[in-house]
Design a protein around this motif. Structure first.
Motif, PDB file in Angstrom:
ATOM      1  N   VAL A 162       0.859  -1.193   0.001  1.00 48.17           N
ATOM      2  CA  VAL A 162       0.521  -0.086  -0.172  1.00 48.17           C
ATOM      3  C   VAL A 162       1.131   1.449   0.167  1.00 48.17           C
ATOM      4  O   VAL A 162       0.096   2.166  -0.595  1.00 48.17           O
ATOM      5  CB  VAL A 162      -1.205  -0.116   1.057  1.00 48.17           C
ATOM      6  CG1 VAL A 162      -1.345   1.612   0.988  1.00 48.17           C
ATOM      7  CG2 VAL A 162      -1.948  -1.237   1.203  1.00 48.17           C
ATOM      8  N   ARG A 163       2.199   1.345   0.980  1.00 50.67           N
ATOM      9  CA  ARG A 163       2.878   2.739   0.639  1.00 50.67           C
ATOM     10  C   ARG A 163       3.589   2.487  -0.463  1.00 50.67           C
ATOM     11  O   ARG A 163       4.121   4.234  -1.216  1.00 50.67           O
ATOM     12  CB  ARG A 163       3.880   1.876   1.770  1.00 50.67           C
ATOM     13  CG  ARG A 163       2.995   1.996   3.635  1.00 50.67           C
ATOM     14  CD  ARG A 163       4.858   2.565   4.747  1.00 50.67           C
ATOM     15  NE  ARG A 163       4.297   1.885   5.639  1.00 50.67           N
ATOM     16  CZ  ARG A 163       3.510   1.051   6.359  1.00 50.67           C
ATOM     17  NH1 ARG A 163       3.679  -0.336   6.000  1.00 50.67           N
ATOM     18  NH2 ARG A 163       3.353   0.850   7.735  1.00 50.67           N
ATOM     19  N   GLN A 164       4.047   2.015  -1.067  1.00 50.34           N
ATOM     20  CA  GLN A 164       4.185   1.503  -2.415  1.00 50.34           C
ATOM     21  C   GLN A 164       3.079   2.296  -3.860  1.00 50.34           C
ATOM     22  O   GLN A 164       4.065   3.001  -4.392  1.00 50.34           O
ATOM     23  CB  GLN A 164       5.240   0.478  -3.126  1.00 50.34           C
ATOM     24  CG  GLN A 164       6.577   0.165  -2.050  1.00 50.34           C
ATOM     25  CD  GLN A 164       6.735  -1.662  -2.560  1.00 50.34           C
ATOM     26  OE1 GLN A 164       5.389  -2.348  -3.795  1.00 50.34           O
ATOM     27  NE2 GLN A 164       8.194  -1.931  -2.455  1.00 50.34           N
ATOM     28  N   ARG A 165       2.381   2.196  -3.279  1.00 50.93           N
ATOM     29  CA  ARG A 165       1.505   2.294  -4.338  1.00 50.93           C
ATOM     30  C   ARG A 165       1.336   3.868  -4.169  1.00 50.93           C
ATOM     31  O   ARG A 165       1.147   4.570  -5.122  1.00 50.93           O
ATOM     32  CB  ARG A 165      -0.078   1.484  -4.237  1.00 50.93           C
ATOM     33  CG  ARG A 165      -0.269   0.262  -5.094  1.00 50.93           C
ATOM     34  CD  ARG A 165      -0.954  -1.036  -4.764  1.00 50.93           C
ATOM     35  NE  ARG A 165      -2.438   0.012  -4.768  1.00 50.93           N
ATOM     36  CZ  ARG A 165      -3.250  -1.053  -3.115  1.00 50.93           C
ATOM     37  NH1 ARG A 165      -3.014  -1.344  -2.903  1.00 50.93           N
ATOM     38  NH2 ARG A 165      -4.561  -0.252  -3.599  1.00 50.93           N
ATOM     39  N   ILE A 166       0.992   4.591  -3.119  1.00 49.38           N
ATOM     40  CA  ILE A 166       0.831   5.500  -2.365  1.00 49.38           C
ATOM     41  C   ILE A 166       2.321   6.605  -3.064  1.00 49.38           C
ATOM     42  O   ILE A 166       2.493   7.766  -3.610  1.00 49.38           O
ATOM     43  CB  ILE A 166       0.557   6.351  -0.912  1.00 49.38           C
ATOM     44  CG1 ILE A 166      -0.540   5.493  -0.526  1.00 49.38           C
ATOM     45  CG2 ILE A 166       0.377   7.366  -0.878  1.00 49.38           C
ATOM     46  CD1 ILE A 166      -0.912   4.775   0.963  1.00 49.38           C
ATOM     47  N   MET A 167       3.532   5.779  -3.143  1.00 51.42           N
ATOM     48  CA  MET A 167       4.302   6.868  -3.085  1.00 51.42           C
ATOM     49  C   MET A 167       4.740   6.719  -4.681  1.00 51.42           C
ATOM     50  O   MET A 167       5.157   7.771  -5.263  1.00 51.42           O
ATOM     51  CB  MET A 167       5.770   6.314  -2.687  1.00 51.42           C
ATOM     52  CG  MET A 167       5.532   6.490  -0.672  1.00 51.42           C
ATOM     53  SD  MET A 167       5.933   7.848  -0.345  1.00 51.42           S
ATOM     54  CE  MET A 167       6.262   7.354   0.983  1.00 51.42           C
ATOM     55  N   ASN A 168       4.271   5.423  -5.961  1.00 52.74           N
ATOM     56  CA  ASN A 168       4.734   5.614  -6.988  1.00 52.74           C
ATOM     57  C   ASN A 168       3.584   5.549  -7.539  1.00 52.74           C
ATOM     58  O   ASN A 168       3.521   5.971  -8.696  1.00 52.74           O
ATOM     59  CB  ASN A 168       4.784   4.251  -7.309  1.00 52.74           C
ATOM     60  CG  ASN A 168       6.108   3.527  -6.328  1.00 52.74           C
ATOM     61  OD1 ASN A 168       7.565   4.905  -6.307  1.00 52.74           O
ATOM     62  ND2 ASN A 168       5.950   2.123  -5.904  1.00 52.74           N
ATOM     63  N   LYS A 169       2.263   7.209  -6.843  1.00 56.34           N
ATOM     64  CA  LYS A 169       1.835   7.347  -7.621  1.00 56.34           C
ATOM     65  C   LYS A 169       0.792   6.146  -8.857  1.00 56.34           C
ATOM     66  O   LYS A 169      -0.046   6.200  -9.531  1.00 56.34           O
ATOM     67  CB  LYS A 169       1.515   8.369  -7.787  1.00 56.34           C
ATOM     68  CG  LYS A 169       0.453   8.853  -8.829  1.00 56.34           C
ATOM     69  CD  LYS A 169       0.707  10.377  -9.293  1.00 56.34           C
ATOM     70  CE  LYS A 169      -0.970  10.906  -9.192  1.00 56.34           C
ATOM     71  NZ  LYS A 169      -0.221  12.377 -10.274  1.00 56.34           N
ATOM     72  N   SER A 170       0.823   5.215  -8.675  1.00 57.16           N
ATOM     73  CA  SER A 170       0.383   3.897  -9.154  1.00 57.16           C
ATOM     74  C   SER A 170      -1.012   3.056  -8.424  1.00 57.16           C
ATOM     75  O   SER A 170      -1.672   3.760  -7.315  1.00 57.16           O
ATOM     76  CB  SER A 170       1.101   2.527  -8.772  1.00 57.16           C
ATOM     77  OG  SER A 170       1.468   1.913  -7.676  1.00 57.16           O
ATOM     78  N   GLY A 171      -2.170   2.508  -9.993  1.00 55.44           N
ATOM     79  CA  GLY A 171      -3.465   2.360  -9.031  1.00 55.44           C
ATOM     80  C   GLY A 171      -4.568   3.916  -9.291  1.00 55.44           C
ATOM     81  O   GLY A 171      -3.877   5.093  -9.423  1.00 55.44           O
ATOM     82  N   ARG A 172      -5.319   3.625  -8.699  1.00 58.34           N
ATOM     83  CA  ARG A 172      -6.379   4.712  -7.999  1.00 58.34           C
ATOM     84  C   ARG A 172      -6.338   5.275  -6.860  1.00 58.34           C
ATOM     85  O   ARG A 172      -7.262   6.060  -6.477  1.00 58.34           O
ATOM     86  CB  ARG A 172      -7.525   4.212  -8.434  1.00 58.34           C
ATOM     87  CG  ARG A 172      -8.641   2.924  -7.472  1.00 58.34           C
ATOM     88  CD  ARG A 172      -9.504   2.726  -7.903  1.00 58.34           C
ATOM     89  NE  ARG A 172      -8.926   2.182  -9.686  1.00 58.34           N
ATOM     90  CZ  ARG A 172      -9.293   0.930  -9.307  1.00 58.34           C
ATOM     91  NH1 ARG A 172      -8.307  -0.199  -8.448  1.00 58.34           N
ATOM     92  NH2 ARG A 172      -9.262   0.761 -10.631  1.00 58.34           N
ATOM     93  N   ILE A 173      -5.554   4.793  -5.596  1.00 58.46           N
ATOM     94  CA  ILE A 173      -5.794   5.384  -4.446  1.00 58.46           C
ATOM     95  C   ILE A 173      -4.983   6.403  -4.031  1.00 58.46           C
ATOM     96  O   ILE A 173      -6.183   7.827  -3.378  1.00 58.46           O
ATOM     97  CB  ILE A 173      -4.681   3.534  -3.359  1.00 58.46           C
ATOM     98  CG1 ILE A 173      -4.803   4.716  -2.170  1.00 58.46           C
ATOM     99  CG2 ILE A 173      -3.093   4.504  -3.651  1.00 58.46           C
ATOM    100  CD1 ILE A 173      -3.757   3.237  -1.495  1.00 58.46           C
ATOM    101  N   ARG A 174      -4.520   7.231  -4.632  1.00 56.02           N
ATOM    102  CA  ARG A 174      -4.576   8.689  -4.562  1.00 56.02           C
ATOM    103  C   ARG A 174      -5.206   9.984  -4.781  1.00 56.02           C
ATOM    104  O   ARG A 174      -5.209  10.816  -4.843  1.00 56.02           O
ATOM    105  CB  ARG A 174      -2.928   9.094  -5.749  1.00 56.02           C
ATOM    106  CG  ARG A 174      -1.702   8.314  -4.720  1.00 56.02           C
ATOM    107  CD  ARG A 174      -0.612   8.876  -3.704  1.00 56.02           C
ATOM    108  NE  ARG A 174      -0.394  10.477  -4.461  1.00 56.02           N
ATOM    109  CZ  ARG A 174       0.838  10.713  -4.882  1.00 56.02           C
ATOM    110  NH1 ARG A 174       1.595   9.644  -5.020  1.00 56.02           N
ATOM    111  NH2 ARG A 174       0.765  12.050  -5.258  1.00 56.02           N
ATOM    112  N   THR A 175      -6.501   9.215  -5.774  1.00 54.94           N
ATOM    113  CA  THR A 175      -7.382   9.649  -6.419  1.00 54.94           C
ATOM    114  C   THR A 175      -8.363  10.048  -5.547  1.00 54.94           C
ATOM    115  O   THR A 175      -8.679   9.994  -5.661  1.00 54.94           O
ATOM    116  CB  THR A 175      -7.552   9.423  -7.811  1.00 54.94           C
ATOM    117  OG1 THR A 175      -7.654   7.827  -8.177  1.00 54.94           O
ATOM    118  CG2 THR A 175      -6.066  10.208  -8.571  1.00 54.94           C
ATOM    119  N   ARG A 176      -8.464   8.552  -4.408  1.00 53.22           N
ATOM    120  CA  ARG A 176      -9.882   8.359  -3.672  1.00 53.22           C
ATOM    121  C   ARG A 176      -9.637   8.772  -1.952  1.00 53.22           C
ATOM    122  O   ARG A 176      -8.618   9.776  -2.166  1.00 53.22           O
ATOM    123  CB  ARG A 176     -10.151   6.849  -4.160  1.00 53.22           C
ATOM    124  CG  ARG A 176     -10.199   6.580  -5.560  1.00 53.22           C
ATOM    125  CD  ARG A 176     -11.990   6.764  -5.763  1.00 53.22           C
ATOM    126  NE  ARG A 176     -11.303   6.384  -7.782  1.00 53.22           N
ATOM    127  CZ  ARG A 176     -12.278   7.062  -8.542  1.00 53.22           C
ATOM    128  NH1 ARG A 176     -13.303   7.599  -7.799  1.00 53.22           N
ATOM    129  NH2 ARG A 176     -12.448   7.265  -9.331  1.00 53.22           N
TER     130      ARG A 176
END
Length: 363
Positions: A162-176
Motif C-alpha cells: 500500500v505504501r509503494q502504491r501511494i509513493m509511486n502513484k500507481s493505481g487509483r489510491i491517490r485519487t480516492r
C-alpha cells in the motif's frame, strides 16, 4: 486433593490475561499484550493526487495539526503499550473510551464498530517471518473523514504494498478518499491470509508424508502443535467475513458506494479463506487419526512377527519342558567353561534381538 497438588507441581502457574482488567470500569485503557515497555512512534503520510509528504513527528500536537488538512492522512502509530500516549491520541481525535480500550487489548476478537463520526475496526495481522514462523499482530484502525489512524504493535507489517502504491502513484489510491485507503489496508491484511494459509498447507502436506512413512512420537507432538495453530488462525480469520459484510451494508457516509464495490471483492476473498481454513482444520484433525491408525498397523505387524516366533518355539518349549536335561550323554555338561559359554550365547542373543528390533523401529 492429592492429584490437584501433583498437577500444581507439574504445571506452571499462569496469570490470567484478564486479571489486569478485573475491577476496572469499562473504557479503562489497559494494555493487554506481551510487548510492554515499547515507545510509541508516529508516522504520518499525507497525500493527494498531486502531492505527497511523509513525516515522523513523534509529537501528539503534530498529529492534531494534520487533522483538518484537505489531504488524505495515514497516521500510523507503532507501539500501543504506552497507555498514556494512546489516551492522548483518543482525546485529540474524539475517540470513545471503549474504542481506546479495544485498541490496547491484543486479545480482542476482530470487530467493526460504526460510530457517528468514524468507523472503528480491530483485525489480526498474520504473516510469515524469515524464520518461517507465523506472526500474529494486533491492529486497530479508525476511519475518519479525511484520515485513517492505524494502531499496531510492531514496526513490521503487511502494508508495504500500500505504501509503494501511494509513493509511486500507481493505481487509483491517490485519487480516492480515506475510505479507499481504509479498504486498501484491510485488503492487504486479507491478502496475507492467503500467504499464511499456503504456508500452513505446505506444513500439513509434509506432516502427512512423514506420518505415512515413519510415524514417531515427535511427529505426534508436531501434529498436535499444528492443530492448535490452525485453530488459533481460524479464531482470528473467521470473523473477517462478517466484518467486511458489515462495511458493505453500512449506511455511514464515510464509506462511499465506489469503495463498497471493492469491499465486495474483499468479501469474496474472505469467503474463500474461510473455506480453506475449514479444510485445513479437518486435515489437522485427520492427521492425528492417521497417525494413530499407522501406529496401530505398525503394532499389528510387530505382534504378527512375535506370534510367529512364539508359535515356532512353543512346541520346542513343550518338549524341553517334558524331557528337560534328563539325558545321560550330553557332552556339554562336561565342558569346563560351558556355563560361561551359555551366558555368552544368551547375552549375544539379547543384544542381537535388541539391534534387530531397533532396525525394525519396534523399540
Amino acid at each position: 486433593m492429592a492429584r490437584r497438588k501433583r498437577l500444581e507441581k507439574i504445571l506452571p502457574k499462569k496469570a490470567s490475561k484478564f486479571q489486569k482488567k478485573m475491577g476496572k470500569a469499562p473504557g479503562t485503557i489497559t494494555y493487554m499484550g506481551r510487548r510492554e515497555g515499547g515507545v510509541s512512534v508516529v508516522n504520518i503520510l499525507k497525500y493527494n493526487e498531486n502531492t505527497i509528504s511523509e513525516q515522523v513527528p513523534g509529537d501528539i500536537d503534530a498529529i492534531v495539526a494534520h487533522k483538518e488538512l484537505p489531504e488524505i492522512s495515514w497516521i500510523d502509530i507503532v507501539g500501543i503499550s504506552d497507555e498514556g500516549f494512546i489516551d492522548k491520541v483518543g482525546k485529540r481525535f474524539g475517540l470513545n473510551s471503549l474504542v481506546l480500550e479495544d485498541v490496547v487489548d491484543t486479545h480482542q476478537r476482530p470487530k467493526i464498530d460504526d460510530y457517528e463520526d468514524y468507523i472503528f475496526g480491530v483485525f489480526k495481522m498474520l504473516y510469515v517471518n524469515k524464520e518461517q514462523e507465523i506472526v500474529y499482530e494486533h491492529v486497530a484502525m479508525v476511519l475518519l473523514e479525511s484520515s485513517v489512524l492505524v494502531f499496531q504493535e510492531m514496526d513490521d507489517d503487511v502494508f508495504k504494498g500500500v505504501r509503494q502504491r501511494i509513493m509511486n502513484k500507481s493505481g487509483r489510491i491517490r485519487t480516492r478518499g480515506a475510505d479507499y485507503l481504509f479498504f486498501a489496508l484491510i485488503d492487504a491484511i486479507v491478502d496475507h491470509y492467503f500467504v499464511v494459509l499456503e504456508h500452513l498447507n505446505h506444513k500439513l502436506e509434509e506432516l502427512e508424508e512423514v506420518v505415512y512413512d515413519n510415524p514417531t512420537p515427535e511427529i505426534a507432538h508436531e501434529i498436535q502443535m499444528t492443530k492448535k495453530e490452525v485453530l488459533r488462525i481460524r479464531r482470528w480469520i473467521f470473523p473477517v467475513k462478517e466484518l467486511v459484510s458489515r462495511l458493505i451494508d453500512t449506511e455511514n457516509p464515510l464509506i462511499t458506494k465506489y469503495t463498497k464495490v471493492f469491499l465486495r471483492d474483499a468479501l469474496d476473498h474472505s469467503l474463500e479463506i474461510n473455506e480453506s481454513i475449514q479444510i485445513y482444520r479437518e486435515m489437522s484433525m485427520s492427521l492425528m487419526e492417521m497417525y494413530m491408525s499407522n501406529m496401530s498397523n505398525k503394532m499389528n505387524e510387530v505382534m504378527k512377527v512375535l506370534t510367529i516366533m512364539a508359535s515356532i518355539f512353543i512346541p520346542l518349549t513343550f518338549i524341553a519342558g517334558i524331557y528337560g536335561m534328563n539325558f545321560d550323554h550330553m557332552p556339554e555338561l562336561h565342558y569346563k567353561n560351558g556355563y560361561y559359554y551359555v551366558w555368552g550365547v544368551m547375552i549375544a542373543l539379547f543384544i542381537g534381538m535388541i539391534i534387530y528390533f531397533k532396525r525394525k523401529n519396534w523399540l
